[in-house]
Scaffold this active site. Structure first.
Site, mmCIF file in Angstrom:
data_model
loop_
_atom_site.group_PDB
_atom_site.id
_atom_site.type_symbol
_atom_site.label_atom_id
_atom_site.label_comp_id
_atom_site.label_asym_id
_atom_site.label_seq_id
_atom_site.Cartn_x
_atom_site.Cartn_y
_atom_site.Cartn_z
ATOM 1 C CE LYS A 201 11.988 -4.150 -5.018
ATOM 2 N NZ LYS A 201 11.247 -5.075 -5.805
ATOM 3 N NE ARG A 202 4.328 2.009 -0.478
ATOM 4 C CZ ARG A 202 3.110 2.465 -0.219
ATOM 5 N NH1 ARG A 202 2.324 2.868 -1.193
ATOM 6 N NH2 ARG A 202 2.674 2.573 1.021
ATOM 7 C CE LYS B 167 7.195 -4.302 -1.922
ATOM 8 N NZ LYS B 167 6.962 -4.946 -3.231
ATOM 9 C CE LYS C 168 6.676 -1.225 -14.050
ATOM 10 N NZ LYS C 168 6.035 -0.706 -12.815
HETATM 11 C C1 NBG Z 1 1.189 -6.439 -5.403
HETATM 12 C C2 NBG Z 1 2.298 -7.452 -5.174
HETATM 13 C C3 NBG Z 1 3.338 -7.405 -6.275
HETATM 14 C C4 NBG Z 1 2.665 -7.501 -7.623
HETATM 15 C C5 NBG Z 1 1.586 -6.447 -7.740
HETATM 16 C C6 NBG Z 1 0.827 -6.549 -9.057
HETATM 17 C C7 NBG Z 1 -0.538 -5.770 -3.785
HETATM 18 C C8 NBG Z 1 -1.636 -6.215 -2.900
HETATM 19 N N1 NBG Z 1 0.137 -6.699 -4.450
HETATM 20 O O1 NBG Z 1 4.251 -8.457 -6.116
HETATM 21 O O2 NBG Z 1 2.896 -7.230 -3.924
HETATM 22 O O3 NBG Z 1 3.598 -7.351 -8.655
HETATM 23 O O4 NBG Z 1 0.639 -6.588 -6.707
HETATM 24 O O5 NBG Z 1 0.307 -7.812 -9.233
HETATM 25 O O6 NBG Z 1 -0.293 -4.585 -3.897
#
Ligand code: NBG
Length: 829
Positions: free
Chosen positions: A560-561, A566, A672
């Site tokens: 993830k980013r 996180k 996923k």
């Molecule tokens: C992101 C959230 C996630 C979420 C995704 C899709 C932004 C601003 N928000 O938790 O951090 O799953 O949006 O809703 O990128």
């Protein structure tokens, strides 16, 4: 009609192995100008992409004609990001041509997997938000709901990540360099104005009107990507706008001899769609970013209005032709732009235009992080969009009158709800885009139950009190077509064996797996499939990172980013605690694990980049340690993307979803992983809460403080250093980082990170540390019982049906959009 019939007939015969093979060879010659002897894999990819594209165009045209003929209402999904991933495999799947294409390539002696691998994915998004938009387009088409995704055709998408000496290095993403077979550049173009000033005048009937005299004009040119539904004939559109100068060069400037001035204008215009902004940085107030947002919104609304007028003759019918979903606040300027177009260009009254706006727009919020809420400096906004500034002032003054009547004498509330932040706390006056979105929308939703509840109590609390009826929850979902069928064909085949062939369109059918959860033979097949995916990922990691993983070890994955909330660093602390224990007691029985990380850090986010460096440094030491590396391995997979994700999710035994409670709006990677049979270790945050409820508490590894406990910790005063003093394990791992072991003796390299943990720890890493370590010990223990683990893995998949994006889209449509599905037909087809 006969025209379509003919084309569809053509596609029918064209589906044979023989026809695909012939058409491939033709395309290789006529499109790439290669023969079979001198073609590269990339040429094979291009030839195959055109071969598939030829086969989807009949559906594309039939959809357009059917939608027009039936005068449908469409969902316009406005998003600054669409992370659609590689297209070839997905389109082959949607056309149900997998077997034939595979066979055709085989007959030609070509490696189908290698050809798929050659596709450069359009990285037109940062992460979850952009990928969600792509999953939603997939489901809209599959559910036969007319829809257009509107966005920006960035010439450079999200940067490619390389790792040099353990650090992230950003490389420009020139994804278009080999061409893009999937897009259809269109004639359609719309002017977009910027800057200048506003004049008032009286029209023929004496009404006061406004004329925006712009400083510059650029044009937006439509580039359409077909979005195929699965198991249906509908093909929806992703329409992305590319910016260009008014003319290829300005003739006037040319004639007066200012050739270079004209070239400059051209370059300035093209810059608007040049590059995607990486997120996760505090809003920098970048002028180009505001221009991008306005640019794509302006083109999209002009396009929708054109379609409305063509079909119905009057803008008053807009809500019957379109419902506009705002994906976060990035397109929120649409509220003001629609008002401007309606009033200034289509001569509507304010009241008439506002009534239509409030019936047509809906807003999805994707974050609770206050620093991510967009607020544009007023001066900047005024200089780029002077007319919109006036309109926003007018919306605001009418809106604040409403608030005054509802909440008499509540000035603090007025100040909070105003579309303008007066900047009394410093930082100057700003335009609050979330407030604009709330005021102009008929519906407002969060993306998981918990997130939607928190929104009502925190960042959007005032708006909730004013309009509780506008607030909804729409828990995110992901498409099982890409994330099971494409990513994990062996799992898809096994599922099909058990539950029949309709599960990809009805993911709840996975329930039928439940009764097999205890069957020994079925479990063995299940494990075989996981093992295969782990081997595949191990090969990839061997190739990209020269690290050897044991597919029998527990694959513990966090992709993830990279962001402090996180908590990738919490994961690292666990690794270090295992390392310490093994060092002190080499014969200690620990479940062998491979820790796999992936994800990009925003280029300006230093702490996130330091976390990447830490992961790589720890990996270096552990992987080289002859004793520890028999039990533990650590890998950072570079350049996490949709494409690499498809390799990674199927291979996970354990999915790390360990954000501080209250910070992750939803998460979609968590879904996923679950769909691919990973068990989750996670906090009660975002959609984890719903995943746990769905799969059963016994099949989910829960740890960590709850939102309420987090609030209490902050309310009563948090001193992470006390935890460090009290907890021997925590002290040992933090000291280890500071020892210089991972930094060639440099004891200060990671001190920004450890100092922050000890003095501030804004995401409660120290507070959750011990609970996380204990929970991980239970994970390790559970993995030793392979039958038990398989059972839980099967139950996770069997019960994940609600996380299909089809469910999410059905809810959006039932509760907000009310668009009528229309099954496209190929006459005679
Ligand atoms: C992101 C959230 C996630 C979420 C995704 C899709 C932004 C601003 N928000 O938790 O951090 O799953 O949006 O809703 O990128």
């Amino acid at each position: 009609m006969s025209d379509i019939a003919e084309r569809s007939l053509h596609t029918r015969t064209a589906r044979s192995v023989e026809a695909i093979r012939r058409s491939f060879v033709d395309n290789l010659f006529y499109v790439t100008a290669r023969t079979f002897d001198n073609a590269t894999t990339l040429d094979h990819y291009t030839a195959l992409a055109y071969t598939i594209r030829d086969r989807l165009l009949a559906r594309y045209i039939a959809t357009d004609e059917d939608y027009k003929r039936r005068d449908v209402k469409s969902v316009a999904y406005l998003s600054a990001e669409f992370l659609i991933g590689p297209q070839l495999g997905n389109n082959i799947l949607s056309l149900d041509l997998q077997d034939n294409v595979r066979e055709a390539m085989k007959e030609l002696g070509l490696d189908f997997e290698a050809i798929l691998e050659a596709e450069e994915e359009p990285g037109l998004g940062n992460g979850g938000l952009g990928r969600l938009a792509a999953c939603y387009l997939d489901s809209l088409a599959t559910l036969e709901i007319p829809a257009i995704g509107y966005g920006i055709r960035y010439e450079y998408g999200i940067f490619e990540q390389a790792i040099k000496d353990g650090w992230q290095v950003e490389v420009a993403d020139a994804w278009l360099r080999n061409g893009n077979p999937w897009e259809l550049p269109r004639q359609r173009r719309y002017p977009v104005k910027f800057g200048g000033h506003v004049e008032q005048y009286r029209d023929d009937e004496g009404h006061l009107r406004h004329r925006w005299v712009a400083e510059s004009v650029v044009y937006g040119i439509a580039h359409d990507t077909p979005i195929l539904g699965y198991g249906v004939l509908n093909v929806n559109l992703l329409r992305l706008w590319k910016s260009e100068a008014r003319e290829s060069f300005d003739l006037h400037a040319f004639n007066t001899g200012d050739y270079y001035g004209a070239v400059d204008d051209m370059v300035v215009a093209q810059n608007i769609s040049k590059v995607l902004y990486p997120n996760d940085e505090p809003e920098a107030g970048k002028a180009l970013r505001l221009r991008q947002q306005y640019f794509f919104v302006c083109c999209s609304l002009q396009d929708m209005i054109r379609i409305t007028l063509q079909a119905r003759g009057s803008l008053a019918h807009f809500p019957e032709k379109f419902v506009v979903q705002l994906n976060d606040t990035h397109p929120a300027i649409a509220i003001a732009e629609f008002m401007r177009l309606a009033i200034d260009e289509h001569q509507m009254t304010w009241e008439g235009a506002w009534a239509i706006t409030r019936r047509s727009f809906a807003y999805t919020n994707h974050t609770l992080l206050p620093e991510a809420l967009e607020a544009w400096p007023l001066d900047l906004f005024q200089s780029i969009l002077p007319r919109h500034m006036e309109i926003i002032f007018e919306i605001n003054s009418r809106f604040l009158d409403e608030v005054r009547i509802r909440f008499i004498g509540d000035d603090a509330r007025l100040a909070r709800m105003s579309l303008i932040d007066e900047g009394l706390g410093g930082g100057g006056r700003r335009v609050r885009m979330a407030n604009l979105a709330c005021v102009g929308s008929m519906a407002i939703n969060g993306v998981a139950e918990m997130h939607s509840e928190l929104l009502k109590g925190t960042v959007l609390g005032d708006f909730y009190e004013m309009w509780p009826e506008k607030f909804q929850n729409k828990t995110n979902g992901v498409t099982p077509r890409r994330f099971i069928a494409l990513a994990n064909p062996p799992l898809a085949a096994l599922i099909e064996d058990i539950v029949g062939n309709d599960w990809l369109r009805n993911l709840d059918n996975l329930r039928r797996l439940e009764s097999h959860a205890d069957h020994g033979e079925f479990q063995a097949r299940w494990r075989g499939i996981k093992r295969l995916a782990k081997e595949r990922l191990a090969e990839h990691i061997q190739r990209c990172c020269a690290i050897t993983l044991d597919p029998d070890s527990l694959f513990d994955i966090q992709v993830k980013r990279i962001h402090e909330y996180k908590r990738q660093h919490l994961n690292v602390l666990h690794i270090l605690s295992l390392y310490n224990r093994l060092k002190h007691n080499p014969s200690l029985e620990i479940t062998p694990r491979s820790f796999i990380f992936g994800g990009k850090a925003a280029p300006g986010y230093h702490m996130a980049k330091l976390i990447i460096k830490l992961i790589n440094s720890v990996a270096d030491v552990i992987n080289r340690d002859p004793q520890v590396s028999k039990i533990l391995k650590v890998v950072f997979v570079p350049d996490f993307s949709v494409k690499t994700g498809q390799r990674i999710y199927p291979a996970a035994d354990l999915s790390e979803q360990i954000s501080t409670a209250g910070k992750e709006a939803s998460g979609t990677g968590n879904m996923k992983f679950t769909m691919n049979g990973a068990l989750t270790i996670g906090t009660l945050d975002g959609a984890n809460v719903e995943i746990r409820a769905a799969v059963g508490e016994d099949n989910f590894f829960l740890f960590g403080k709850t939102v309420q406990q987090v609030d209490e910790i902050w309310a009563t005063g948090y001193r992470p250093r006390d935890l460090y003093d009290r907890d021997d394990d925590l002290r040992a791992v933090i000291d280890l980082i500071n020892s210089g072991l991972f930094s060639h003796g440099d004891r200060t390299l990671f001190s920004p990170l450890t100092d922050n943990l000890l003095n501030h720890d804004p995401f409660l890493v120290c507070a959750d540390f011990q609970d996380y370590i204990d929970c991980q010990a239970r994970v390790g223990e559970a993995y030793r019982d392979q039958e038990g683990w398989s059972r839980q893995s099967i139950l996770n998949v069997a019960r994940c049906g609600m996380f299909s994006s089809d469910r999410a889209i059905r809810e959006y449509n039932a509760d907000i959009w009310h668009a009528e599905p229309l099954a496209v037909k190929l006459s005679k087809g």
